[in-house]
Design an enzyme around this catalytic site. Sequence first.
Site, PDB file in Angstrom:
ATOM      1  N   LYS A   1       0.802  -1.221   0.000  1.00 31.16           N
ATOM      2  CA  LYS A   1       0.000   0.000   0.000  1.00 31.16           C
ATOM      3  C   LYS A   1       0.835   1.272   0.000  1.00 31.16           C
ATOM      4  CE  LYS A   1      -4.495  -1.595   1.421  1.00 31.16           C
ATOM      5  NZ  LYS A   1      -5.476  -1.739   2.486  1.00 31.16           N
TER       6      LYS A   1
ATOM      7  N   ARG B   1      -3.949  -9.784   5.065  1.00 30.31           N
ATOM      8  CA  ARG B   1      -4.390  -9.774   3.663  1.00 30.31           C
ATOM      9  C   ARG B   1      -3.203  -9.332   2.814  1.00 30.31           C
ATOM     10  NH1 ARG B   1      -6.360  -6.214   0.074  1.00 30.31           N
ATOM     11  NH2 ARG B   1      -7.974  -6.908  -1.367  1.00 30.31           N
TER      12      ARG B   1
END
Length: 259
Positions: free
Chosen positions: A204, A238
Amino acid sequence: MGILNVTPDSFSDGGQFDKPAKALQRVRQMIAEGADIIDIGGESTRPGARAVSIEEELERVIPLIEAIRAESDIPISVDTSKAPVMLEAVKAGANMINDVRSLRESGALAEVAGLEAPVCLMHMQGEPRSMQTNPHYQNVVEEVLQFLLQRVEVCVAAGISRDRLAIDPGFGFGKTLQHNLALFHALDRFVATGLPVLVGVSRKSMIGQLLDIPVEARMPASVALAGLASWLGAAILRVHDVQPTVHAVRMCRAIKNSD
Ligand code: 7PM
Protein backbone atom coordinates in the site's frame (compact mmCIF):
# COMPACT_ATOMS: atom_id res chain seq x y z
CA MET A 1 -5.22 -14.37 3.26
CA GLY A 2 -3.99 -14.20 -0.34
CA ILE A 3 -5.38 -11.41 -2.51
CA LEU A 4 -6.92 -12.18 -5.85
CA ASN A 5 -8.14 -9.05 -7.60
CA VAL A 6 -10.34 -9.76 -10.59
CA THR A 7 -10.74 -6.11 -11.53
CA PRO A 8 -9.30 -4.74 -14.76
CA ASP A 9 -7.72 -1.81 -12.90
CA SER A 10 -6.53 -3.09 -9.56
CA PHE A 11 -3.56 -0.99 -8.49
CA SER A 12 -0.76 -3.39 -7.70
CA ASP A 13 -1.26 -6.27 -10.08
CA GLY A 14 -2.64 -4.29 -13.00
CA GLY A 15 -5.53 -6.64 -13.60
CA GLN A 16 -3.24 -9.52 -14.54
CA PHE A 17 -5.74 -11.90 -12.99
CA ASP A 18 -8.88 -10.81 -14.77
CA LYS A 19 -8.80 -13.87 -17.03
CA PRO A 20 -10.31 -16.95 -15.37
CA ALA A 21 -7.51 -19.37 -16.28
CA LYS A 22 -4.80 -17.03 -15.02
CA ALA A 23 -6.75 -16.31 -11.87
CA LEU A 24 -7.12 -20.01 -11.14
CA GLN A 25 -3.40 -20.53 -11.66
CA ARG A 26 -2.68 -17.75 -9.21
CA VAL A 27 -5.03 -19.32 -6.66
CA ARG A 28 -3.24 -22.67 -6.96
CA GLN A 29 0.08 -20.94 -6.45
CA MET A 30 -1.13 -19.06 -3.36
CA ILE A 31 -2.49 -22.30 -1.87
CA ALA A 32 0.84 -24.03 -2.51
CA GLU A 33 2.62 -21.11 -0.84
CA GLY A 34 0.59 -21.55 2.34
CA ALA A 35 -2.41 -19.25 2.03
CA ASP A 36 -5.23 -20.19 4.45
CA ILE A 37 -7.86 -18.03 2.75
CA ILE A 38 -8.26 -16.63 -0.77
CA ASP A 39 -9.84 -13.16 -0.91
CA ILE A 40 -11.59 -12.50 -4.22
CA GLY A 41 -12.55 -8.97 -5.12
CA GLY A 42 -14.39 -7.79 -8.22
CA GLU A 43 -14.79 -4.15 -7.24
CA SER A 44 -11.74 -1.93 -7.27
CA THR A 45 -11.67 0.18 -4.11
CA ARG A 46 -8.51 2.04 -5.05
CA PRO A 47 -8.65 5.81 -4.63
CA GLY A 48 -10.56 7.34 -7.54
CA ALA A 49 -11.83 4.01 -8.90
CA ARG A 50 -15.17 3.99 -10.69
CA ALA A 51 -18.23 2.16 -9.40
CA VAL A 52 -18.95 -1.34 -10.70
CA SER A 53 -22.46 -2.68 -11.40
CA ILE A 54 -23.88 -5.74 -9.63
CA GLU A 55 -23.94 -7.65 -12.92
CA GLU A 56 -20.32 -6.83 -13.68
CA GLU A 57 -19.17 -7.83 -10.20
CA LEU A 58 -21.14 -11.11 -10.33
CA GLU A 59 -19.65 -11.92 -13.73
CA ARG A 60 -16.13 -11.42 -12.45
CA VAL A 61 -16.43 -13.20 -9.14
CA ILE A 62 -18.96 -16.07 -9.31
CA PRO A 63 -17.40 -18.19 -12.09
CA LEU A 64 -14.06 -17.97 -10.31
CA ILE A 65 -15.50 -19.06 -6.95
CA GLU A 66 -17.17 -22.00 -8.71
CA ALA A 67 -13.94 -22.93 -10.46
CA ILE A 68 -11.95 -22.85 -7.22
CA ARG A 69 -14.62 -24.87 -5.41
CA ALA A 70 -14.53 -27.48 -8.17
CA GLU A 71 -10.94 -28.33 -7.21
CA SER A 72 -10.23 -27.12 -3.65
CA ASP A 73 -11.70 -26.74 -0.16
CA ILE A 74 -9.62 -23.61 0.51
CA PRO A 75 -11.67 -21.04 2.46
CA ILE A 76 -12.81 -18.27 0.10
CA SER A 77 -13.54 -14.73 1.16
CA VAL A 78 -15.47 -12.39 -1.12
CA ASP A 79 -14.43 -8.72 -1.09
CA THR A 80 -17.75 -6.98 -1.81
CA SER A 81 -20.21 -4.46 -0.40
CA LYS A 82 -23.20 -5.57 -2.48
CA ALA A 83 -25.88 -7.78 -0.92
CA PRO A 84 -26.64 -9.78 -4.11
CA VAL A 85 -22.93 -10.50 -4.61
CA MET A 86 -22.61 -11.66 -0.99
CA LEU A 87 -25.54 -14.05 -1.43
CA GLU A 88 -24.49 -15.45 -4.82
CA ALA A 89 -20.87 -15.80 -3.67
CA VAL A 90 -21.87 -17.83 -0.62
CA LYS A 91 -24.20 -19.96 -2.77
CA ALA A 92 -21.26 -20.59 -5.12
CA GLY A 93 -19.07 -21.73 -2.21
CA ALA A 94 -17.55 -18.65 -0.57
CA ASN A 95 -17.02 -18.98 3.19
CA MET A 96 -16.51 -15.42 4.35
CA ILE A 97 -17.53 -11.86 3.48
CA ASN A 98 -14.98 -9.05 3.44
CA ASP A 99 -16.77 -5.71 3.26
CA VAL A 100 -14.77 -2.46 3.13
CA ARG A 101 -18.09 -0.67 3.83
CA SER A 102 -18.92 -2.71 6.96
CA LEU A 103 -22.39 -3.78 5.74
CA ARG A 104 -23.60 -0.18 5.32
CA GLU A 105 -24.81 -0.63 1.72
CA SER A 106 -28.55 -1.22 1.32
CA GLY A 107 -29.64 -4.76 2.10
CA ALA A 108 -26.18 -6.00 3.14
CA LEU A 109 -26.89 -6.27 6.87
CA ALA A 110 -30.11 -8.25 6.37
CA GLU A 111 -28.54 -10.44 3.69
CA VAL A 112 -25.63 -11.42 5.92
CA ALA A 113 -27.95 -11.97 8.92
CA GLY A 114 -29.66 -14.64 6.82
CA LEU A 115 -26.36 -16.40 6.10
CA GLU A 116 -23.90 -18.19 8.39
CA ALA A 117 -20.65 -16.88 6.95
CA PRO A 118 -18.25 -14.80 9.04
CA VAL A 119 -17.79 -11.14 8.08
CA CYS A 120 -14.90 -8.72 8.22
CA LEU A 121 -16.00 -5.16 9.06
CA MET A 122 -13.56 -2.52 7.78
CA HIS A 123 -13.28 1.17 8.58
CA MET A 124 -13.27 3.64 5.69
CA GLN A 125 -13.63 7.42 5.90
CA GLY A 126 -15.62 8.62 2.88
CA GLU A 127 -15.92 6.69 -0.38
CA PRO A 128 -13.13 5.30 -2.61
CA ARG A 129 -13.66 8.03 -5.21
CA SER A 130 -12.76 10.84 -2.80
CA MET A 131 -11.44 9.24 0.39
CA GLN A 132 -7.83 10.35 -0.04
CA THR A 133 -8.68 13.99 -0.80
CA ASN A 134 -8.56 15.31 2.75
CA PRO A 135 -8.74 12.61 5.43
CA HIS A 136 -9.41 14.18 8.82
CA TYR A 137 -9.67 12.91 12.39
CA GLN A 138 -9.47 14.43 15.88
CA ASN A 139 -8.11 11.12 17.17
CA VAL A 140 -7.79 8.51 14.47
CA VAL A 141 -7.35 5.50 16.79
CA GLU A 142 -10.36 6.31 18.98
CA GLU A 143 -12.57 7.20 16.03
CA VAL A 144 -11.74 4.08 14.00
CA LEU A 145 -12.13 1.84 17.04
CA GLN A 146 -15.45 3.44 18.01
CA PHE A 147 -16.74 3.11 14.45
CA LEU A 148 -15.89 -0.60 14.33
CA LEU A 149 -17.36 -1.33 17.77
CA GLN A 150 -20.52 0.50 16.74
CA ARG A 151 -20.76 -1.59 13.55
CA VAL A 152 -20.27 -4.73 15.68
CA GLU A 153 -23.25 -3.70 17.83
CA VAL A 154 -25.36 -2.96 14.74
CA CYS A 155 -24.50 -6.41 13.37
CA VAL A 156 -25.30 -8.16 16.65
CA ALA A 157 -28.64 -6.30 16.87
CA ALA A 158 -29.41 -7.42 13.30
CA GLY A 159 -28.85 -11.04 14.26
CA ILE A 160 -25.21 -11.57 13.23
CA SER A 161 -23.58 -13.16 16.25
CA ARG A 162 -20.35 -11.69 17.60
CA ASP A 163 -18.42 -14.90 16.93
CA ARG A 164 -18.93 -14.36 13.18
CA LEU A 165 -17.25 -10.91 13.18
CA ALA A 166 -13.74 -9.68 12.50
CA ILE A 167 -12.58 -6.03 12.44
CA ASP A 168 -10.10 -4.13 10.27
CA PRO A 169 -8.79 -0.55 10.71
CA GLY A 170 -8.80 -0.14 6.91
CA PHE A 171 -5.27 1.01 6.14
CA GLY A 172 -5.26 3.44 3.22
CA PHE A 173 -9.01 4.00 3.24
CA GLY A 174 -9.43 7.71 3.96
CA LYS A 175 -6.16 7.97 5.89
CA THR A 176 -2.93 9.93 5.59
CA LEU A 177 0.46 8.32 6.19
CA GLN A 178 0.37 9.66 9.78
CA HIS A 179 -3.09 8.16 10.34
CA ASN A 180 -1.93 4.78 9.01
CA LEU A 181 1.18 4.80 11.22
CA ALA A 182 -0.85 5.74 14.32
CA LEU A 183 -3.36 2.95 13.64
CA PHE A 184 -0.63 0.36 13.14
CA HIS A 185 1.10 1.52 16.33
CA ALA A 186 -2.21 1.02 18.17
CA LEU A 187 -3.04 -2.42 16.72
CA ASP A 188 -2.98 -3.83 20.26
CA ARG A 189 -6.08 -1.70 21.05
CA PHE A 190 -7.97 -3.42 18.22
CA VAL A 191 -6.69 -6.84 19.30
CA ALA A 192 -7.78 -6.09 22.89
CA THR A 193 -11.43 -5.99 21.75
CA GLY A 194 -11.20 -9.78 21.59
CA LEU A 195 -12.41 -9.78 17.99
CA PRO A 196 -10.11 -11.20 15.31
CA VAL A 197 -8.26 -8.35 13.61
CA LEU A 198 -7.55 -8.33 9.87
CA VAL A 199 -4.67 -6.19 8.61
CA GLY A 200 -4.28 -5.18 4.96
CA VAL A 201 -1.14 -3.15 4.29
CA SER A 202 0.37 -5.22 1.47
CA ARG A 203 2.07 -2.97 -1.14
CA LYS A 204 0.00 0.00 0.00
CA SER A 205 0.82 3.68 -0.40
CA MET A 206 1.81 4.07 3.26
CA ILE A 207 4.91 2.06 2.31
CA GLY A 208 5.37 3.96 -0.93
CA GLN A 209 5.12 7.30 0.85
CA LEU A 210 7.46 6.47 3.72
CA LEU A 211 10.12 4.81 1.55
CA ASP A 212 9.46 6.72 -1.67
CA ILE A 213 9.33 3.52 -3.75
CA PRO A 214 6.95 2.28 -6.47
CA VAL A 215 4.49 -0.55 -5.95
CA GLU A 216 6.81 -3.20 -7.49
CA ALA A 217 9.42 -2.51 -4.79
CA ARG A 218 7.14 -2.78 -1.76
CA MET A 219 7.27 -6.53 -1.05
CA PRO A 220 10.03 -6.53 1.62
CA ALA A 221 8.38 -3.73 3.62
CA SER A 222 5.00 -5.45 3.24
CA VAL A 223 6.43 -8.66 4.66
CA ALA A 224 8.06 -6.81 7.55
CA LEU A 225 4.75 -5.15 8.41
CA ALA A 226 2.97 -8.51 8.20
CA GLY A 227 5.43 -9.97 10.73
CA LEU A 228 4.92 -6.98 13.00
CA ALA A 229 1.13 -7.19 12.71
CA SER A 230 1.27 -10.89 13.53
CA TRP A 231 3.47 -10.15 16.56
CA LEU A 232 0.94 -7.56 17.72
CA GLY A 233 -1.86 -10.12 17.52
CA ALA A 234 -3.47 -9.68 14.12
CA ALA A 235 -5.42 -12.83 13.20
CA ILE A 236 -5.62 -12.41 9.41
CA LEU A 237 -3.09 -10.77 7.09
CA ARG A 238 -4.39 -9.77 3.66
CA VAL A 239 -1.37 -10.00 1.35
CA HIS A 240 -0.19 -10.25 -2.24
CA ASP A 241 3.09 -12.05 -1.49
CA VAL A 242 2.00 -15.23 0.25
CA GLN A 243 5.20 -17.24 0.48
CA PRO A 244 7.48 -14.64 2.10
CA THR A 245 4.64 -13.61 4.42
CA VAL A 246 4.08 -17.19 5.56
CA HIS A 247 7.80 -17.51 6.32
CA ALA A 248 7.87 -14.24 8.26
CA VAL A 249 4.77 -15.08 10.26
CA ARG A 250 6.00 -18.59 11.12
CA MET A 251 9.25 -17.12 12.46
CA CYS A 252 7.39 -14.50 14.49
CA ARG A 253 5.08 -17.12 15.97
CA ALA A 254 7.97 -19.46 16.83
CA ILE A 255 9.61 -16.64 18.78
CA LYS A 256 6.34 -15.65 20.46
CA ASN A 257 5.72 -19.23 21.54
CA SER A 258 9.25 -19.76 22.85
CA ASP A 259 8.84 -18.29 26.35
C1 7PM B 1 -5.95 1.44 -1.84
C2 7PM B 1 -6.50 0.93 -0.71
C3 7PM B 1 -5.73 0.66 -2.94
C4 7PM B 1 -6.82 -0.39 -0.69
C5 7PM B 1 -6.05 -0.67 -2.92
C6 7PM B 1 -6.60 -1.21 -1.79
C7 7PM B 1 -8.35 -4.01 2.10
C8 7PM B 1 -9.45 -4.77 1.71
C9 7PM B 1 -8.62 -3.78 0.00
C10 7PM B 1 -8.00 -3.97 3.48
C11 7PM B 1 -9.85 -5.45 3.87
C12 7PM B 1 -5.85 -3.61 -2.02
C13 7PM B 1 -6.89 -2.63 -1.73
N1 7PM B 1 -7.84 -3.42 1.01
N2 7PM B 1 -10.19 -5.48 2.57
N3 7PM B 1 -9.62 -4.61 0.39
N4 7PM B 1 -8.78 -4.72 4.31
N5 7PM B 1 -10.56 -6.13 4.76
O1 7PM B 1 -4.77 -3.50 -1.42
O2 7PM B 1 -7.06 -3.30 3.93
O3 7PM B 1 -6.07 -4.51 -2.82
S1 7PM B 1 -8.47 -3.25 -1.63
